[in-house]
Design a protein around this motif. Sequence first.
Motif, PDB file in Angstrom:
ATOM      1  N   THR A  37      -6.675  -4.129   3.207  1.00  0.00           N
ATOM      2  CA  THR A  37      -6.677  -5.425   2.542  1.00  0.00           C
ATOM      3  C   THR A  37      -5.330  -5.688   1.870  1.00  0.00           C
ATOM      4  O   THR A  37      -4.731  -6.762   2.034  1.00  0.00           O
ATOM      5  CB  THR A  37      -7.803  -5.486   1.497  1.00  0.00           C
ATOM      6  OG1 THR A  37      -9.054  -5.241   2.143  1.00  0.00           O
ATOM      7  CG2 THR A  37      -7.838  -6.839   0.806  1.00  0.00           C
ATOM      8  N   ARG A  40      -2.539  -6.338   4.351  1.00  0.00           N
ATOM      9  CA  ARG A  40      -2.543  -7.714   4.847  1.00  0.00           C
ATOM     10  C   ARG A  40      -1.967  -8.674   3.805  1.00  0.00           C
ATOM     11  O   ARG A  40      -1.165  -9.556   4.132  1.00  0.00           O
ATOM     12  CB  ARG A  40      -3.970  -8.124   5.210  1.00  0.00           C
ATOM     13  CG  ARG A  40      -4.119  -9.603   5.578  1.00  0.00           C
ATOM     14  CD  ARG A  40      -5.555  -9.956   5.922  1.00  0.00           C
ATOM     15  NE  ARG A  40      -6.494  -9.701   4.842  1.00  0.00           N
ATOM     16  CZ  ARG A  40      -6.666 -10.514   3.794  1.00  0.00           C
ATOM     17  NH1 ARG A  40      -5.917 -11.611   3.662  1.00  0.00           N
ATOM     18  NH2 ARG A  40      -7.560 -10.244   2.874  1.00  0.00           N
ATOM     19  N   PHE A 385     -12.805   2.709   8.272  1.00  0.00           N
ATOM     20  CA  PHE A 385     -12.684   1.252   8.152  1.00  0.00           C
ATOM     21  C   PHE A 385     -13.010   0.550   9.468  1.00  0.00           C
ATOM     22  O   PHE A 385     -12.511   0.926  10.528  1.00  0.00           O
ATOM     23  CB  PHE A 385     -11.252   0.898   7.714  1.00  0.00           C
ATOM     24  CG  PHE A 385     -11.015  -0.578   7.583  1.00  0.00           C
ATOM     25  CD1 PHE A 385     -11.488  -1.269   6.474  1.00  0.00           C
ATOM     26  CD2 PHE A 385     -10.325  -1.279   8.562  1.00  0.00           C
ATOM     27  CE1 PHE A 385     -11.264  -2.621   6.338  1.00  0.00           C
ATOM     28  CE2 PHE A 385     -10.102  -2.630   8.431  1.00  0.00           C
ATOM     29  CZ  PHE A 385     -10.570  -3.309   7.315  1.00  0.00           C
ATOM     30  N   THR A 386     -13.855  -0.487   9.356  1.00  0.00           N
ATOM     31  CA  THR A 386     -14.140  -1.349  10.506  1.00  0.00           C
ATOM     32  C   THR A 386     -13.746  -2.796  10.224  1.00  0.00           C
ATOM     33  O   THR A 386     -13.181  -3.466  11.090  1.00  0.00           O
ATOM     34  CB  THR A 386     -15.626  -1.277  10.875  1.00  0.00           C
ATOM     35  OG1 THR A 386     -16.434  -1.557   9.705  1.00  0.00           O
ATOM     36  CG2 THR A 386     -15.981   0.107  11.423  1.00  0.00           C
ATOM     37  N   SER A 387     -14.038  -3.291   9.019  1.00  0.00           N
ATOM     38  CA  SER A 387     -13.672  -4.658   8.662  1.00  0.00           C
ATOM     39  C   SER A 387     -13.655  -4.792   7.154  1.00  0.00           C
ATOM     40  O   SER A 387     -14.283  -3.999   6.435  1.00  0.00           O
ATOM     41  CB  SER A 387     -14.666  -5.668   9.249  1.00  0.00           C
ATOM     42  OG  SER A 387     -15.915  -5.574   8.574  1.00  0.00           O
ATOM     43  N   GLU A 388     -12.960  -5.822   6.670  1.00  0.00           N
ATOM     44  CA  GLU A 388     -12.928  -6.052   5.228  1.00  0.00           C
ATOM     45  C   GLU A 388     -14.298  -6.461   4.704  1.00  0.00           C
ATOM     46  O   GLU A 388     -14.670  -6.110   3.578  1.00  0.00           O
ATOM     47  CB  GLU A 388     -11.875  -7.108   4.892  1.00  0.00           C
ATOM     48  CG  GLU A 388     -10.455  -6.608   5.127  1.00  0.00           C
ATOM     49  CD  GLU A 388      -9.393  -7.603   4.697  1.00  0.00           C
ATOM     50  OE1 GLU A 388      -9.657  -8.393   3.753  1.00  0.00           O
ATOM     51  OE2 GLU A 388      -8.302  -7.600   5.294  1.00  0.00           O
ATOM     52  N   ASP A 389     -15.068  -7.180   5.529  1.00  0.00           N
ATOM     53  CA  ASP A 389     -16.420  -7.562   5.098  1.00  0.00           C
ATOM     54  C   ASP A 389     -17.293  -6.323   4.901  1.00  0.00           C
ATOM     55  O   ASP A 389     -18.048  -6.227   3.920  1.00  0.00           O
ATOM     56  CB  ASP A 389     -17.060  -8.497   6.125  1.00  0.00           C
ATOM     57  CG  ASP A 389     -16.471  -9.902   6.079  1.00  0.00           C
ATOM     58  OD1 ASP A 389     -15.829 -10.241   5.060  1.00  0.00           O
ATOM     59  OD2 ASP A 389     -16.650 -10.655   7.050  1.00  0.00           O
ATOM     60  N   ARG A 390     -17.186  -5.382   5.831  1.00  0.00           N
ATOM     61  CA  ARG A 390     -17.984  -4.162   5.687  1.00  0.00           C
ATOM     62  C   ARG A 390     -17.522  -3.353   4.467  1.00  0.00           C
ATOM     63  O   ARG A 390     -18.346  -2.773   3.756  1.00  0.00           O
ATOM     64  CB  ARG A 390     -17.880  -3.305   6.961  1.00  0.00           C
ATOM     65  CG  ARG A 390     -18.632  -1.974   6.892  1.00  0.00           C
ATOM     66  CD  ARG A 390     -20.091  -2.146   6.536  1.00  0.00           C
ATOM     67  NE  ARG A 390     -20.780  -0.859   6.412  1.00  0.00           N
ATOM     68  CZ  ARG A 390     -21.924  -0.689   5.767  1.00  0.00           C
ATOM     69  NH1 ARG A 390     -22.534  -1.728   5.184  1.00  0.00           N
ATOM     70  NH2 ARG A 390     -22.475   0.521   5.705  1.00  0.00           N
TER      71      ARG A 390
END
Length: 473
Positions: A37, A40, A385-390
């Motif tokens: 995060t 980015r 890590f897979t996604s920021e939402d997860r």
Amino acid sequence: MSYDLPALKARLAGIRLEENPAVLRQKSRDFYWYSPTLKRQLDGVIGDILAAPTHEDDVLRILAACFELGIPVTPRGTGTGNYGQAMPLAGGLVLDLSGLDTVLEIAPGRVRAQAGALIADIDAACAASGQELRLHPSTYRTATLGGFIAGGSGGVGSITWGGLRDLGNIVALRIATMEATPRILELSGEAVQTVAHAYGTNGIILDVEMPLAPAYDWIEAIIGFEDFGAAAAYANALGEQDAILKKLLSVIAAPIPQTSFLRHRPFLPEGRHIVLVMLAPMARAAFESFTARCGGDMLFRSDLLSPEERKGLPPLYELAWNHTTLRALRVDPAITYLQTLYPFPHQLALVEKVHTLLGEEVPAHLEFVRFDGKVTCFGLPLVRFTSEDRLEEIVALHEELGIPVFNPHRYTLEEGGMKQTDPAQLAFKRQADPRGLLNPGKMIAWENPDFDFATGRTYLFPGLGGRGMEEAG
């Protein structure tokens, strides 16, 4: 944002300045890239100019000139933090304090050193008196004292001494204010907490007085368990053995040690969860007896190795705290991490619950400490890590269970753990930095006093080109 750099350079003649883009980019960074995060959000952050003072008077000249010209100042040491603490979100001047590196005084029970002194160098200077610092980060060999105070919270030694927030673990600070005529203030007692762990937002740390403890030739040990819960219970119980003097007590779930601790790999059988221990030599026999009583397998002991066998092995603290994350990242770049607190007295039950729910996706890593005088543990679990939402879902799951998250995927003071404004730090900033020029963007209470911590999901400093705040979904 543009600043009058020619006028600044004219005012700072004789102080080393740097505008080379490659150097500026390097010196505008810390270990923010631990977080996908922050990578980015902050990858384009860079200062406009760097100043590298070597004397306290140079720092005061720099602050006065920047105040006059309205140029933000972001202080840094060697950049070993990982929350984006030392990154200049508004550009401006990067203040490299690593040149203020003198150990000023050593006395029984205390040492005073300038902010840029490396922690390892301070201990080396104290060695002749048989003393050492109580606390240090895992970045012991590269971190500066000022950076540790401004951005750290504890680390190696916290199992005995607690954290930097505990009264007595910082004796005194000398700081410079950001005003037309900068003042030098000396803070002690509770007043040090207005500046400690404030990311340099409300004063430039010039030198620090820290308490010392007796130095030992610490024994390093790795204990193995087939069951993770047994490893955590052993570490908790060992933490409560006050007569066994310890400096480090970490638990790391398999398979992380076997895949990430490459030089210690011959000592780490497949499937074993491990406990890392640093203990004083006079506690050796008691430690052996306690470990045997608890059914732990002694996998590694530094005092039983020959000098040749020890050659090339990193110190055990460089497998712990955030070095665990660093070593895992070197093997798998998709790894990131969290920082949590398992509250006393239910820490072991909560650890077991989280490990059962998330064990494969979030391999456990615990650091046992004294927190408010009680033995408990921080979690620095790795996250596949897979996604920021997860990632947000995993954070929310911890918080729903009553496990606070000191979120390493946020760059502000408040979102990094407090979830609210620190009134004392904000009040002190109004005095010490009335124009808000010190490390802008890191203190939400200053930039956006109306931010609602109950509903706000994440704060984005307008200087990054964002819209200021994203609401909770």
